[in-house]
Design a protein around this motif. Sequence first.
Motif, PDB file in Angstrom:
ATOM      1  N   SER A   1     -12.024 -10.770   5.154  1.00  0.00           N
ATOM      2  CA  SER A   1     -11.650  -9.587   4.370  1.00  0.00           C
ATOM      3  C   SER A   1     -10.581  -9.982   3.368  1.00  0.00           C
ATOM      4  CB  SER A   1     -11.097  -8.483   5.276  1.00  0.00           C
ATOM      5  OG  SER A   1      -9.885  -8.913   5.877  1.00  0.00           O
ATOM      6  N   CYS A   2     -10.318  -9.090   2.434  1.00  0.00           N
ATOM      7  CA  CYS A   2      -9.201  -9.283   1.509  1.00  0.00           C
ATOM      8  C   CYS A   2      -7.888  -9.172   2.274  1.00  0.00           C
ATOM      9  CB  CYS A   2      -9.288  -8.237   0.408  1.00  0.00           C
ATOM     10  SG  CYS A   2      -7.945  -8.274  -0.768  1.00  0.00           S
ATOM     11  N   THR A   3      -7.860  -8.285   3.258  1.00  0.00           N
ATOM     12  CA  THR A   3      -6.677  -8.133   4.105  1.00  0.00           C
ATOM     13  C   THR A   3      -6.310  -9.481   4.726  1.00  0.00           C
ATOM     14  OG1 THR A   3      -7.305  -5.850   4.558  1.00  0.00           O
ATOM     15  CG2 THR A   3      -5.777  -6.877   6.114  1.00  0.00           C
TER      16      THR A   3
ATOM     17  N   PHE B   1      -3.381  -0.033  -1.742  1.00  0.00           N
ATOM     18  CA  PHE B   1      -3.928   0.028  -0.393  1.00  0.00           C
ATOM     19  C   PHE B   1      -2.908  -0.555   0.592  1.00  0.00           C
ATOM     20  CE2 PHE B   1      -7.048  -1.536   2.873  1.00  0.00           C
ATOM     21  CZ  PHE B   1      -7.497  -0.287   3.236  1.00  0.00           C
TER      22      PHE B   1
ATOM     23  N   ASP C   1      -3.241  -9.192  -5.733  1.00  0.00           N
ATOM     24  CA  ASP C   1      -4.233  -8.465  -4.948  1.00  0.00           C
ATOM     25  C   ASP C   1      -5.326  -8.106  -5.945  1.00  0.00           C
ATOM     26  OD1 ASP C   1      -5.865  -6.627  -3.714  1.00  0.00           O
ATOM     27  OD2 ASP C   1      -4.235  -5.621  -2.621  1.00  0.00           O
TER      28      ASP C   1
ATOM     29  N   ALA D   1      -8.411  -7.498  -5.235  1.00  0.00           N
ATOM     30  CA  ALA D   1      -9.514  -6.933  -4.450  1.00  0.00           C
ATOM     31  C   ALA D   1     -10.569  -6.273  -5.343  1.00  0.00           C
ATOM     32  CB  ALA D   1      -8.971  -5.904  -3.452  1.00  0.00           C
ATOM     33  N   GLN D   2     -10.108  -5.604  -6.412  1.00  0.00           N
ATOM     34  CA  GLN D   2     -11.032  -4.831  -7.260  1.00  0.00           C
ATOM     35  C   GLN D   2     -11.346  -5.552  -8.558  1.00  0.00           C
ATOM     36  OE1 GLN D   2      -9.108  -1.036  -7.867  1.00  0.00           O
ATOM     37  NE2 GLN D   2      -8.700  -0.732  -5.688  1.00  0.00           N
TER      38      GLN D   2
ATOM     39  N   SER E   1     -11.774  -8.909  -2.531  1.00  0.00           N
ATOM     40  CA  SER E   1     -12.475  -8.206  -1.449  1.00  0.00           C
ATOM     41  C   SER E   1     -13.962  -8.111  -1.745  1.00  0.00           C
ATOM     42  CB  SER E   1     -11.919  -6.790  -1.286  1.00  0.00           C
ATOM     43  OG  SER E   1     -12.695  -6.082  -0.328  1.00  0.00           O
TER      44      SER E   1
ATOM     45  N   LYS F   1     -16.839  -2.519  -3.105  1.00  0.00           N
ATOM     46  CA  LYS F   1     -16.474  -3.297  -4.285  1.00  0.00           C
ATOM     47  C   LYS F   1     -17.722  -3.667  -5.111  1.00  0.00           C
ATOM     48  CE  LYS F   1     -12.082  -3.443  -3.006  1.00  0.00           C
ATOM     49  NZ  LYS F   1     -11.772  -2.525  -1.896  1.00  0.00           N
TER      50      LYS F   1
ATOM     51  N   GLY G   1     -15.698  -8.516   3.759  1.00  0.00           N
ATOM     52  CA  GLY G   1     -15.541  -9.907   3.339  1.00  0.00           C
ATOM     53  C   GLY G   1     -14.442 -10.029   2.317  1.00  0.00           C
TER      54      GLY G   1
ATOM     55  N   TYR H   1      -5.195   6.466  -3.574  1.00  0.00           N
ATOM     56  CA  TYR H   1      -4.128   6.124  -2.642  1.00  0.00           C
ATOM     57  C   TYR H   1      -3.090   7.224  -2.460  1.00  0.00           C
ATOM     58  CZ  TYR H   1      -6.088   1.542  -3.550  1.00  0.00           C
ATOM     59  OH  TYR H   1      -6.946   0.498  -3.693  1.00  0.00           O
TER      60      TYR H   1
HETATM   61  C1  LIG Z   1     -10.353  -2.946  -0.968  1.00  0.00           C
HETATM   62  C2  LIG Z   1      -8.941  -3.307  -1.157  1.00  0.00           C
HETATM   63  C3  LIG Z   1      -8.230  -4.055  -0.210  1.00  0.00           C
HETATM   64  C4  LIG Z   1      -8.765  -4.396   1.150  1.00  0.00           C
HETATM   65  O1  LIG Z   1      -9.919  -5.142   1.137  1.00  0.00           O
HETATM   66  P1  LIG Z   1     -10.614  -5.497   2.542  1.00  0.00           P
HETATM   67  O2  LIG Z   1     -11.610  -6.533   2.134  1.00  0.00           O
HETATM   68  O3  LIG Z   1     -11.245  -4.235   3.029  1.00  0.00           O
HETATM   69  O4  LIG Z   1      -9.581  -6.010   3.453  1.00  0.00           O
HETATM   70  C5  LIG Z   1      -6.931  -4.454  -0.485  1.00  0.00           C
HETATM   71  N1  LIG Z   1      -6.345  -4.118  -1.649  1.00  0.00           N
HETATM   72  C6  LIG Z   1      -6.985  -3.379  -2.587  1.00  0.00           C
HETATM   73  C7  LIG Z   1      -6.281  -3.063  -3.870  1.00  0.00           C
HETATM   74  C8  LIG Z   1      -8.288  -2.937  -2.359  1.00  0.00           C
HETATM   75  O5  LIG Z   1      -8.903  -2.194  -3.287  1.00  0.00           O
END
Ligand SMILES: *Cc1c(COP(=O)(O)O)cnc(C)c1O
Length: 377
Positions: free
Chosen positions: A56-58, A83, A154, A156-157, A183, A188, A195, A327
Amino acid sequence: MHPIPFNKPFLTGNESIYINDVISSGRLSGNGKYTHWCQDFFCNTFGFKKCFLTTSCTDALEMSAILIDIKPGDEIILPSYTFVSSANAFMLRGAKVVFADSNKLNPNIDAQQIESLITTKTKAIVVVHYAGIACDMELIMKIASAHNLYVIEDAAQAIDSYYIYADGAQKALGSFGHLAAFSFHETKNISSGEGGMLVVNDDSFIARAETIYEKGTNRTQFLRKVVDKYQWMDIGSSFMPPEIVAAFLWAQIQELQQIQTHRKKLWNYYYSALENFSNQTGVTLPYIPQYTTHNAHIFYLVTSDSRQRDDITNKLNQSNISAYSHYQSLHNSPFYLSQHPMVSLPNAEKYTDCLLRLPLFHSLQTNDIDLIVDCLI
Ligand SMILES: *Cc1c(COP(=O)(O)O)cnc(C)c1O
């Protein structure tokens, strides 16, 4: 009227073929050929130094916190409008999170504010490219280097989105920070269900990242036949996804350009259809600064107040159209407030109260957008 959901995952059709390939290969754990194909693709396409697929991104953010050696008391500057994982990953290692406000014109961190939040304990700046729209990366990297801080994106997006320099040159988001996290969650632009990926752009982190990724052992060196047995070398954890996840992601990567082109077409369709509505109602459309592209990850509106957002959401819901806020600013969360005094971050609060995300997914039709726009008007 037929229901219009907020999101529907896109499938290319090849996911099950590649997954079956993994199953019949008899090699199911991670770091196989699909993992390597995915990682190489991202390095070659976006100019990332080294990529590690994660579950995951986490997880990728948690790896980052270990890599920059966060110790109790270290401070991390990050936007409140994000997030929870952007904060949790560092708090898990004892960091104190220091929240910055968003820009007035978009939800990204207000880079002008960062310097005033830096103390002798500050270790890193975590930036979030909301909706795939770049933060002011030139300024942020300048501040970080002047104060000797790490930058973690981060992202993720932010897959396939770019910062644009004054001379027109472009640089991929995720390639600026010492480290970056992506992420591939179902919501996404490309996904593997769950993932993520850690990007290491600073060479000095690569060797240790390999160890942390392999549960704190030097198994990577063992597999390269550099050492004859592998041993416990450092802290670490299980961050590696199984090959089935990488196979799914590989199918999505192969369609990345098509997915992006199509999402941008839908995003632009929304934008033109809503320009008049925006001028007449004061509901604003996404603001894209000149220094960034975007990847059509989210189409959002910002209403003038929370009542207007509630009214619009109710109207859409009555027509079977799903639309969501995003958020709840972290500085106002029960967890943060249980340990810290109340602070005021007016722009983050505005996005918490007024931002509304409209449906945007690959199989959304332009006549669905017409219905949504009609309903809004
Ligand atoms: C989706 C998202 C995450 C978390 O991603 P995961 O893969 O679900 O852990 C973290 N930060 C942001 C900004 C996100 O949009």
